[in-house]
Design an enzyme around this catalytic site. Sequence first.
Site, PDB file in Angstrom:
ATOM      1  N   GLU B 283       8.436  -3.057  -3.398  1.00 28.94           N
ATOM      2  CA  GLU B 283       7.679  -2.399  -4.463  1.00 28.94           C
ATOM      3  C   GLU B 283       8.619  -1.779  -5.498  1.00 28.94           C
ATOM      4  O   GLU B 283       8.344  -1.797  -6.702  1.00 28.94           O
ATOM      5  CB  GLU B 283       6.755  -1.332  -3.857  1.00 28.94           C
ATOM      6  CG  GLU B 283       5.600  -0.942  -4.753  1.00 28.94           C
ATOM      7  CD  GLU B 283       4.525  -0.185  -3.985  1.00 28.94           C
ATOM      8  OE1 GLU B 283       3.715  -0.843  -3.315  1.00 28.94           O
ATOM      9  OE2 GLU B 283       4.514   1.056  -4.027  1.00 28.94           O
ATOM     10  N   GLU B 286       9.727  -4.471  -7.631  1.00 29.36           N
ATOM     11  CA  GLU B 286       8.599  -4.881  -8.473  1.00 29.36           C
ATOM     12  C   GLU B 286       8.490  -3.945  -9.678  1.00 29.36           C
ATOM     13  O   GLU B 286       8.293  -4.388 -10.816  1.00 29.36           O
ATOM     14  CB  GLU B 286       7.310  -4.853  -7.637  1.00 29.36           C
ATOM     15  CG  GLU B 286       6.109  -5.499  -8.317  1.00 29.36           C
ATOM     16  CD  GLU B 286       4.841  -5.396  -7.465  1.00 29.36           C
ATOM     17  OE1 GLU B 286       4.867  -4.762  -6.395  1.00 29.36           O
ATOM     18  OE2 GLU B 286       3.815  -5.952  -7.911  1.00 29.36           O
ATOM     19  N   CYS B 303      -0.673   0.645  -0.694  1.00 32.75           N
ATOM     20  CA  CYS B 303      -0.580   0.837   0.758  1.00 32.75           C
ATOM     21  C   CYS B 303      -1.906   1.211   1.399  1.00 32.75           C
ATOM     22  O   CYS B 303      -2.095   1.043   2.587  1.00 32.75           O
ATOM     23  CB  CYS B 303       0.386   1.966   1.092  1.00 32.75           C
ATOM     24  SG  CYS B 303       1.963   1.775   0.320  1.00 32.75           S
ATOM     25  N   SER B 323       0.273  -3.105  -7.296  1.00 33.01           N
ATOM     26  CA  SER B 323       1.431  -3.774  -6.713  1.00 33.01           C
ATOM     27  C   SER B 323       0.916  -4.923  -5.848  1.00 33.01           C
ATOM     28  O   SER B 323      -0.091  -4.793  -5.155  1.00 33.01           O
ATOM     29  CB  SER B 323       2.208  -2.789  -5.850  1.00 33.01           C
ATOM     30  OG  SER B 323       3.075  -3.493  -5.004  1.00 33.01           O
ATOM     31  N   LYS B 362      -7.938   0.488   7.788  1.00 41.30           N
ATOM     32  CA  LYS B 362      -6.919  -0.461   8.237  1.00 41.30           C
ATOM     33  C   LYS B 362      -7.528  -1.558   9.105  1.00 41.30           C
ATOM     34  O   LYS B 362      -7.004  -2.658   9.195  1.00 41.30           O
ATOM     35  CB  LYS B 362      -5.820   0.264   9.005  1.00 41.30           C
ATOM     36  CG  LYS B 362      -4.908   1.099   8.117  1.00 41.30           C
ATOM     37  CD  LYS B 362      -3.859   0.244   7.406  1.00 41.30           C
ATOM     38  CE  LYS B 362      -3.084   1.054   6.386  1.00 41.30           C
ATOM     39  NZ  LYS B 362      -2.309   0.205   5.466  1.00 41.30           N
ATOM     40  N   GLU B 365      -8.691  -3.986   6.706  1.00 42.19           N
ATOM     41  CA  GLU B 365      -7.548  -4.655   6.090  1.00 42.19           C
ATOM     42  C   GLU B 365      -6.995  -5.760   6.990  1.00 42.19           C
ATOM     43  O   GLU B 365      -6.724  -6.871   6.527  1.00 42.19           O
ATOM     44  CB  GLU B 365      -6.447  -3.627   5.797  1.00 42.19           C
ATOM     45  CG  GLU B 365      -5.245  -4.217   5.086  1.00 42.19           C
ATOM     46  CD  GLU B 365      -4.118  -3.205   4.904  1.00 42.19           C
ATOM     47  OE1 GLU B 365      -3.732  -2.962   3.749  1.00 42.19           O
ATOM     48  OE2 GLU B 365      -3.635  -2.648   5.908  1.00 42.19           O
ATOM     49  N   GLU B 370      -7.070 -13.235   4.043  1.00 40.89           N
ATOM     50  CA  GLU B 370      -5.752 -13.668   3.538  1.00 40.89           C
ATOM     51  C   GLU B 370      -4.594 -13.083   4.341  1.00 40.89           C
ATOM     52  O   GLU B 370      -3.443 -13.420   4.099  1.00 40.89           O
ATOM     53  CB  GLU B 370      -5.619 -13.307   2.049  1.00 40.89           C
ATOM     54  CG  GLU B 370      -5.576 -11.822   1.721  1.00 40.89           C
ATOM     55  CD  GLU B 370      -6.946 -11.180   1.535  1.00 40.89           C
ATOM     56  OE1 GLU B 370      -7.947 -11.744   2.025  1.00 40.89           O
ATOM     57  OE2 GLU B 370      -7.022 -10.103   0.920  1.00 40.89           O
ATOM     58  N   CYS B 521      -2.378   9.966   4.071  1.00 43.39           N
ATOM     59  CA  CYS B 521      -2.718   9.385   5.378  1.00 43.39           C
ATOM     60  C   CYS B 521      -2.888  10.436   6.475  1.00 43.39           C
ATOM     61  O   CYS B 521      -3.665  10.230   7.408  1.00 43.39           O
ATOM     62  CB  CYS B 521      -1.658   8.393   5.807  1.00 43.39           C
ATOM     63  SG  CYS B 521      -1.353   7.132   4.566  1.00 43.39           S
TER      64      CYS B 521
END
Lengths: 172, 588
Positions: B283, B286, B303, B323, B362, B365, B370, B521
């Site tokens: 990142e 990036e 994230c 990102s 999560k 996720e 994908e 988090c």
Amino acid sequence: MTKLDTKALDKVIARYEGKPGRLLSILEDAQKLDEHQYLSTSALEYVSEKTGIPLSRIYSVVTFYAFFSLKPRGDHSITVCRGTACHTRGSKKMLDYLKQILDLKEDESSGQQSKVFLTTKDNQFTLMTVACFGQCALAPVVEIDGTIYSNVTERKLKGLIDNIRRKGKNKK
Amino acid sequence: MADKLFQVKIDGKNYEIAAGTSILKACQDIGIAIPTLCYLEGVSEAAACSLCLVEIKGVKPLMRACVTKVRDGMEVNTFSARVNKARKVNMELLLAGHPKDCFVCDRNQDCELRRMAFEMGIREVRFPKVTTLETEVDISSPSIIRDPNKCILCRRCVSVCSAIQAVHAIDAVGRGKQTKISTYGDKGLGHVACINCGQCLLVCPTGALTEQTKVSDIWRALTDPKKIVMVETAPAVRAAIGEEFGLEPGTLATGKMVAALRRLGFNKVFDTQFSADLTILEEGHELIERIKNKGVLPLITSCSPGWIKFAEHFYPGILKNLSTCKSPQQMFGAIAKTYYAEKMKVDPRDIVVVSIMPCVAKKFEADRPEMDSAFHYWKDTLKLKPEDHFKDVDFVLTTREAGRMVREAGIDFVHLPDEDFDAPLGVSTGAAVIFGATGGVMEAALRTAYEVLTGNPLPKIDFESVRGLKGIKTAEVDINGMKVKIAVAHSLGHARVLLDEIKEGRSPYAFIEIMTCPGGCIGGGGQPLPTNTVVRQKRIDAIYREDKNKQLRKSHENPAVLALYNEFLGKPLGEKSHHLLHTTYVKR
């Protein structure tokens, strides 16, 4: 299914722009716009998109008020008052009688047992209930297509229904 | 107004209380506990539970302390026979409709309803259950289970979802005794714009909201001799898991957590912090690329899976700002089943990756279609068929579920010796630890970006301006004379402010960190209960303590990550990184 008249809906939304509590007014007018006097999912989603009011909020409001319908109504609406005064004067009997002469059966799967919303197979009548019309002195009362009929009896109801049937399916 | 003081008599004693204060808040401040199951400071004032009734002199009915403000000269009686009787009746009414299967309820040990009923002295419920409601449990979401049977309609979940997260996934539906909390069209959480953050779950006073759990599948994998079961632990977990075993909030339990996981039978105890360092390298580069090549700015961190789904639902126009980096959880899975599998010469199909996260999003996720880069990596070499398909991360556990497994195994967590993570995927720096707190990813990225861009060591490693519980934090960083404006937001209500700026083309920032949950988090929907502002701050303090204790505090100094680039990936943003560590987003 009728196509959503977005132009008319845009006008409705514009009419209440910036007014507090506009959601109720918008939904009321949107329901009137519909040929079947109900709020389709596409109408709800369109209103949410245009006003930015969350769909969960709109659904909350629509399910709170008995006035709103999420299912298409028949050509004629019959609403039986199930308030306390009407109940003591026999409104349950009137409701059962209407179900019988309109050949309507309770939808067991609907889950909302206290709310009645039944439409005849020919789509001519929709039978509903309401918590109270506020016309307790005239109990029992039944509303048919916007007109409140007081002190109804089975005979009176039969006459009213037969009258509508005689006039034909497509005329209100 | 705030400075004006009223003379108020509470339970016979005189107090000076600031105008605008509710009776409930005033009583809490002076140490009088008034029962409530719906009020939550700063979140919910629904006045729904009716337990906080008090007597006010000269006012006939009992009043709700949560929504009644103090007045000058007011005399309040918080406990009398009349108050006691009314509160008890209201509690009994709440309990009448509530299931009595507390033995098997997930919230058995931290149910506010159960505890409050006990504390109020309720020993019998005189009213029968009146069933009128649909009782179907909503299991449509991969993250959250909603059981309307256990709901007491306190509306805390509705408030947190709308007021704090600005998501509006749920609301009260129907009226009277038919009322329930539901989604648009009763479609279920999995079929509406719910972002799976689980903040609703943290505020729920009962077991009506719990996480989807696959604990039994993990037990099965752990006892399967063919499987190599490895676990990765998120930064925020070590700062909170001690609470599951009665340790004080803010206790760092890193060593004990590792020891406990090893005793549960995990073959390898690895660390999501390893892949957090990896995330920073990807990142960070990036960001540098985008600044150098005049790419889309601001760049926004990726994230937090709740935030990602939020952007996909509500801000599809700014997906290009996100990102492309996968989250550390997913980077870990992809690396474990490719690089590590190759290194150890094991079949990736035999690897089971379990992650322990402070998060319920999560779970969603890991299930995203994908997120199967390792499968595609091996497809040709191993001649994999569609039925061989595997995910990068197989199972996601919350901090709470991890606690549950440790208890189930009879492990005495508190008295375990401290142990270290396994190498190499357990090696991490202080920059990775702070991913757990709001502002942490930003700070970690700055530590690396600064040194990569300038070639000089940072004069001061701590970026204090991005730390803390303020909703939106902004700063300007000087990198070799280049002024870089940055912003940090936690909770999506705050994020909306920054996102609307981007949407309207007036965002002054180059880099933005967004975390879904209040506090980052450490305040996630998978954390131990209770999670409130006080507890959040203590966990944040623990996170920064861990960072300070680390020998290495910059991601680009992580030797295991550098080895990963040398042996396998090549360079940040390279070909392999592109396939394994980066992802795409969809408009929802």
